[in-house]
Design a protein around this motif. Structure first.
Motif, PDB file in Angstrom:
ATOM      1  N   TYR A   1      34.713 -36.190  38.917  1.00 13.89           N
ATOM      2  CA  TYR A   1      35.913 -36.112  38.466  1.00 13.89           C
ATOM      3  C   TYR A   1      36.277 -35.704  37.113  1.00 13.89           C
ATOM      4  CZ  TYR A   1      36.419 -39.017  43.087  1.00 13.89           C
ATOM      5  OH  TYR A   1      36.263 -39.317  44.156  1.00 13.89           O
ATOM      6  N   ASP A   2      37.230 -34.759  37.089  1.00 10.37           N
ATOM      7  CA  ASP A   2      37.522 -34.456  35.487  1.00 10.37           C
ATOM      8  C   ASP A   2      38.948 -34.515  35.393  1.00 10.37           C
ATOM      9  OD1 ASP A   2      36.912 -33.373  33.229  1.00 10.37           O
ATOM     10  OD2 ASP A   2      37.381 -31.073  33.901  1.00 10.37           O
ATOM     11  N   PRO A   3      39.313 -35.781  35.220  1.00  7.40           N
ATOM     12  CA  PRO A   3      40.983 -36.032  34.957  1.00  7.40           C
ATOM     13  C   PRO A   3      41.356 -35.459  33.621  1.00  7.40           C
ATOM     14  CG  PRO A   3      39.691 -38.124  34.810  1.00  7.40           C
ATOM     15  CD  PRO A   3      38.674 -36.911  34.917  1.00  7.40           C
ATOM     16  N   ASP A   4      42.439 -35.025  33.317  1.00  6.13           N
ATOM     17  CA  ASP A   4      43.191 -35.245  31.863  1.00  6.13           C
ATOM     18  C   ASP A   4      43.340 -36.331  31.371  1.00  6.13           C
ATOM     19  OD1 ASP A   4      43.629 -32.341  32.320  1.00  6.13           O
ATOM     20  OD2 ASP A   4      45.124 -32.579  33.568  1.00  6.13           O
ATOM     21  N   ILE A   5      43.774 -37.427  31.969  1.00  7.13           N
ATOM     22  CA  ILE A   5      44.055 -38.738  31.482  1.00  7.13           C
ATOM     23  C   ILE A   5      42.945 -39.630  32.198  1.00  7.13           C
ATOM     24  CG2 ILE A   5      45.493 -40.734  31.178  1.00  7.13           C
ATOM     25  CD1 ILE A   5      47.665 -38.454  30.617  1.00  7.13           C
ATOM     26  N   ALA A   6      42.333 -40.649  31.624  1.00  6.94           N
ATOM     27  CA  ALA A   6      41.720 -41.775  32.309  1.00  6.94           C
ATOM     28  C   ALA A   6      42.663 -43.052  32.476  1.00  6.94           C
ATOM     29  CB  ALA A   6      40.139 -42.153  31.704  1.00  6.94           C
ATOM     30  N   MET A   7      42.797 -43.828  33.463  1.00  6.83           N
ATOM     31  CA  MET A   7      43.614 -44.995  33.409  1.00  6.83           C
ATOM     32  C   MET A   7      42.725 -45.968  33.696  1.00  6.83           C
ATOM     33  SD  MET A   7      46.955 -45.239  35.942  1.00  6.83           S
ATOM     34  CE  MET A   7      48.330 -46.693  35.986  1.00  6.83           C
ATOM     35  N   TRP A   8      42.477 -46.802  32.685  1.00  6.05           N
ATOM     36  CA  TRP A   8      41.456 -47.897  32.893  1.00  6.05           C
ATOM     37  C   TRP A   8      41.908 -49.143  33.175  1.00  6.05           C
ATOM     38  CZ3 TRP A   8      41.208 -51.610  29.173  1.00  6.05           C
ATOM     39  CH2 TRP A   8      41.795 -51.183  27.937  1.00  6.05           C
ATOM     40  N   ASP A   9      41.117 -49.814  34.295  1.00  4.21           N
ATOM     41  CA  ASP A   9      41.681 -51.081  34.577  1.00  4.21           C
ATOM     42  C   ASP A   9      41.362 -52.228  33.349  1.00  4.21           C
ATOM     43  OD1 ASP A   9      41.500 -53.972  35.569  1.00  4.21           O
ATOM     44  OD2 ASP A   9      40.631 -53.305  37.570  1.00  4.21           O
ATOM     45  N   SER A  10      42.603 -52.784  33.116  1.00  6.08           N
ATOM     46  CA  SER A  10      42.630 -53.363  31.667  1.00  6.08           C
ATOM     47  C   SER A  10      42.420 -55.028  31.930  1.00  6.08           C
ATOM     48  CB  SER A  10      44.006 -53.188  31.088  1.00  6.08           C
ATOM     49  OG  SER A  10      44.929 -54.039  31.966  1.00  6.08           O
ATOM     50  N   ARG A  11      41.831 -55.388  33.178  1.00  9.14           N
ATOM     51  CA  ARG A  11      41.707 -56.853  33.257  1.00  9.14           C
ATOM     52  C   ARG A  11      40.271 -57.395  32.471  1.00  9.14           C
ATOM     53  NH1 ARG A  11      42.236 -56.632  39.563  1.00  9.14           N
ATOM     54  NH2 ARG A  11      41.809 -54.778  39.415  1.00  9.14           N
ATOM     55  N   GLY A  12      39.580 -56.442  32.288  1.00  4.90           N
ATOM     56  CA  GLY A  12      38.691 -56.839  31.185  1.00  4.90           C
ATOM     57  C   GLY A  12      39.100 -56.988  29.664  1.00  4.90           C
ATOM     58  N   GLY A  13      40.089 -56.480  29.497  1.00  2.00           N
ATOM     59  CA  GLY A  13      40.418 -56.374  28.041  1.00  2.00           C
ATOM     60  C   GLY A  13      40.035 -55.051  27.450  1.00  2.00           C
ATOM     61  N   GLU A  14      40.008 -54.835  26.186  1.00  2.00           N
ATOM     62  CA  GLU A  14      39.586 -53.666  25.530  1.00  2.00           C
ATOM     63  C   GLU A  14      37.994 -53.448  25.957  1.00  2.00           C
ATOM     64  OE1 GLU A  14      40.902 -51.020  23.874  1.00  2.00           O
ATOM     65  OE2 GLU A  14      43.000 -51.883  23.633  1.00  2.00           O
ATOM     66  N   ALA A  15      37.322 -54.333  26.141  1.00  2.00           N
ATOM     67  CA  ALA A  15      36.057 -54.263  26.476  1.00  2.00           C
ATOM     68  C   ALA A  15      35.691 -52.963  27.665  1.00  2.00           C
ATOM     69  CB  ALA A  15      35.219 -55.404  26.818  1.00  2.00           C
ATOM     70  N   ASN A  16      36.586 -52.994  28.368  1.00  2.00           N
ATOM     71  CA  ASN A  16      36.494 -52.011  29.674  1.00  2.00           C
ATOM     72  C   ASN A  16      36.736 -50.677  29.139  1.00  2.00           C
ATOM     73  OD1 ASN A  16      36.072 -54.209  31.497  1.00  2.00           O
ATOM     74  ND2 ASN A  16      38.015 -53.710  32.674  1.00  2.00           N
ATOM     75  N   ARG A  17      37.524 -50.519  28.217  1.00  2.00           N
ATOM     76  CA  ARG A  17      37.429 -49.032  27.722  1.00  2.00           C
ATOM     77  C   ARG A  17      36.446 -48.839  26.843  1.00  2.00           C
ATOM     78  NH1 ARG A  17      42.176 -46.006  23.908  1.00  2.00           N
ATOM     79  NH2 ARG A  17      40.561 -44.557  22.973  1.00  2.00           N
ATOM     80  N   ASP A  18      35.790 -49.747  25.913  1.00  2.00           N
ATOM     81  CA  ASP A  18      34.488 -49.499  25.478  1.00  2.00           C
ATOM     82  C   ASP A  18      33.077 -49.155  26.241  1.00  2.00           C
ATOM     83  OD1 ASP A  18      36.065 -50.172  23.130  1.00  2.00           O
ATOM     84  OD2 ASP A  18      35.236 -52.266  22.987  1.00  2.00           O
ATOM     85  N   MET A  19      33.506 -49.882  27.407  1.00  2.00           N
ATOM     86  CA  MET A  19      32.286 -49.548  28.332  1.00  2.00           C
ATOM     87  C   MET A  19      32.445 -47.940  28.668  1.00  2.00           C
ATOM     88  SD  MET A  19      31.301 -51.942  31.667  1.00  2.00           S
ATOM     89  CE  MET A  19      31.959 -53.207  31.073  1.00  2.00           C
ATOM     90  N   LEU A  20      33.368 -47.479  29.036  1.00  2.00           N
ATOM     91  CA  LEU A  20      33.612 -46.247  29.465  1.00  2.00           C
ATOM     92  C   LEU A  20      33.106 -45.026  28.193  1.00  2.00           C
ATOM     93  CD1 LEU A  20      37.166 -46.035  30.932  1.00  2.00           C
ATOM     94  CD2 LEU A  20      34.775 -45.146  32.213  1.00  2.00           C
ATOM     95  N   GLU A  21      33.556 -45.625  26.986  1.00  2.00           N
ATOM     96  CA  GLU A  21      33.269 -44.786  25.729  1.00  2.00           C
ATOM     97  C   GLU A  21      31.638 -44.808  25.531  1.00  2.00           C
ATOM     98  OE1 GLU A  21      35.845 -46.334  22.997  1.00  2.00           O
ATOM     99  OE2 GLU A  21      37.372 -44.859  23.326  1.00  2.00           O
ATOM    100  N   ASP A  22      30.970 -45.796  26.102  1.00  2.00           N
ATOM    101  CA  ASP A  22      29.601 -45.807  25.828  1.00  2.00           C
ATOM    102  C   ASP A  22      28.707 -44.963  26.739  1.00  2.00           C
ATOM    103  OD1 ASP A  22      29.996 -47.548  23.633  1.00  2.00           O
ATOM    104  OD2 ASP A  22      29.756 -49.360  24.596  1.00  2.00           O
TER     105      ASP A  22
END
Length: 327
Positions: free
Chosen positions: A262-283
Motif C-alpha cells: 500500500y502507498d498511503p499518504d499517512i501511516a496511522m500506527w498502533d500505539s499500544r506498544g508505545g513509540e517502539a512501534n513507530r521505531d519498528m516501522l522506521e527501521d
C-alpha cells in the motif's frame, strides 16, 4: 496471546438492555435485573455499588459519573508511553486497585478480587465466546461466584456503542446530564477532524500494527473507531480487499519484504506498544519507500479508548492534533 487479543480493543459495544423496561428500580432499592449482550440474565438483590471492570470500561463509567462505584480494574499493563495510552481526567487508574494477575494473558488475582467483595464484574467480548482479559481458566473459577456482565464489541458502531454505554450507565445510577459534556465534545471534534482533513487535501490513511516478522494492515470495517472516521467524519481510510484478509477478518498480513503493498499518504500506527512501534516501522527499508514514510507522516492510532462519548472525543481530539501537526 493471539493477535486478536493484541488488536481487538479498538472499540467497545456496550449493548446492555435491561430485562424489562430498560431501567433498574427507580427508587434505587429492590432487586436489580439485567440481560447482557450474550444473553446472560443477571439478578441482584440491589443495584451494583461495587464494580470491578476492565480498564477501558472503568474509565467510561467514571466519564459518565460513576467513578465512585469502581473499586478495582484489570487489564493489560499501562502503555510504556502514557501519552499514547488510555486517557481519562475522571479516573486515575494508578490510584484504583488493580486485580490483574501475574500469570499469562487474562490472569486475575482471585484472592485480591475476593477481598474487594464486588457486586458486579464487567468485561467484554469480541466474539467466539471469549472474555476480554479473562482467560478460560480464570473464567471457570469466577463462574458461580460472581455476576459478570459481558459487553460485545462485534458488529457495532461508535454511535451504537455510546447509546448502549449510556443505557448501562443509567441502569447503574447515572443521569442523562452526565452524558451531555461528552456528546457535545464529540460532535465538535467530528467537525474539527473533517475540517483538518479537508485542509490537508483529504490524504489517504493506512492503519497498521508492526511486529518483528510482519506488518499487519487493519481492515477498516473490523474496528469501530476506523469505521467512524471513514463513514461519519469522511476520512479516506485505505481498506484491504476481503480476499487478502486473515482468517479473523482483522488484518492483511504482509511480510516486511512486501511492506510497500500500500502507498498511503499517512501511516496511522498502533500505539499500544508505545513509540517502539513507530521505531519498528522506521527501521524497515521497504516500508521506507512508501509516501507516508518518505514524508514522515505518522500519527498514532490510539486503540485504547474508553467507550464513552468523552472517551472518543478525547481520542479523536488527539488525532486531530496529530493530523494538524503533520499537515
Amino acid at each position: 496471546m493471539n493477535l486478536r487479543h493484541i488488536a481487538a480493543g479498538a472499540a467497545l459495544a456496550l449493548a446492555l438492555p435491561l430485562a424489562a423496561c430498560g431501567g433498574s428500580d427507580d427508587s434505587g432499592s429492590g432487586a436489580w435485573t439485567y440481560t447482557d449482550d450474550v444473553g446472560t440474565e443477571l439478578s441482584l438483590d440491589a443495584a451494583p455499588e461495587r464494580i470491578v471492570a476492565h480498564k477501558d470500561v472503568a474509565v467510561a463509567l467514571a466519564d459518565m459519573g460513576l467513578g465512585d462505584q469502581v473499586v478495582a480494574t484489570f487489564g493489560a499493563p499501562a502503555n510504556s508511553d502514557p501519552d499514547l495510552g488510555l486517557q481519562s481526567e475522571n479516573l486515575d487508574l494508578e490510584e484504583v486497585e488493580d486485580v490483574t494477575g501475574g500469570g499469562d494473558y487474562g490472569d486475575i488475582d482471585l484472592e485480591r478480587l475476593a477481598g474487594l467483595e464486588p457486586d458486579l464484574i464487567i468485561t467484554s467480548t469480541f466474539g467466539d465466546d471469549t472474555l476480554w482479559y479473562i482467560n478460560d481458566e480464570v473464567a471457570g473459577k469466577l463462574e458461580g461466584s460472581y455476576d459478570i456482565a459481558v459487553l460485545n464489541y462485534e458488529g457495532e458502531t461508535v454511535e451504537s456503542v455510546l447509546d448502549n454505554a449510556e443505557r448501562l450507565a443509567t441502569a447503574l445510577g447515572a443521569e442523562e446530564a452526565d452524558f451531555e459534556e461528552g456528546r457535545t465534545a464529540l460532535a465538535d471534534v467530528n467537525e474539527r477532524l473533517a475540517t483538518v482533513a479537508s485542509e490537508a487535501g483529504d490524504p489517504s490513511i493506512l492503519a497498521v500494527a508492526p511486529s518483528a516478522d510482519l506488518l499487519y494492515v487493519a481492515n477498516t470495517p473490523a474496528y469501530i473507531d476506523l469505521i467512524h472516521l471513514r463513514d461519519e467524519v469522511g476520512l479516506d481510510l485505505m481498506t484491504p480487499d476481503e480476499s487478502d484478509l486473515d482468517e479473523g477478518g482483522y488484518w492483511h498480513n504482509l511480510s516486511w519484504e512486501n511492506a510497500d503493498f500500500y502507498d498511503p499518504d499517512i501511516a496511522m500506527w498502533d500505539s499500544r506498544g508505545g513509540e517502539a512501534n513507530r521505531d519498528m516501522l522506521e527501521d524497515q527499508p521497504v516500508w521506507n519507500g512508501v509516501t507516508a514514510a518518505e514524508e514522515d507522516a505518522y500519527v498514532p492510532w490510539r486503540v485504547e479508548t474508553a467507550p464513552s462519548a468523552l472517551g472518543y472525543a478525547t481520542t479523536f481530539g488527539q488525532f486531530a492534533d496529530d493530523l494538524e501537526e503533520i499537515s
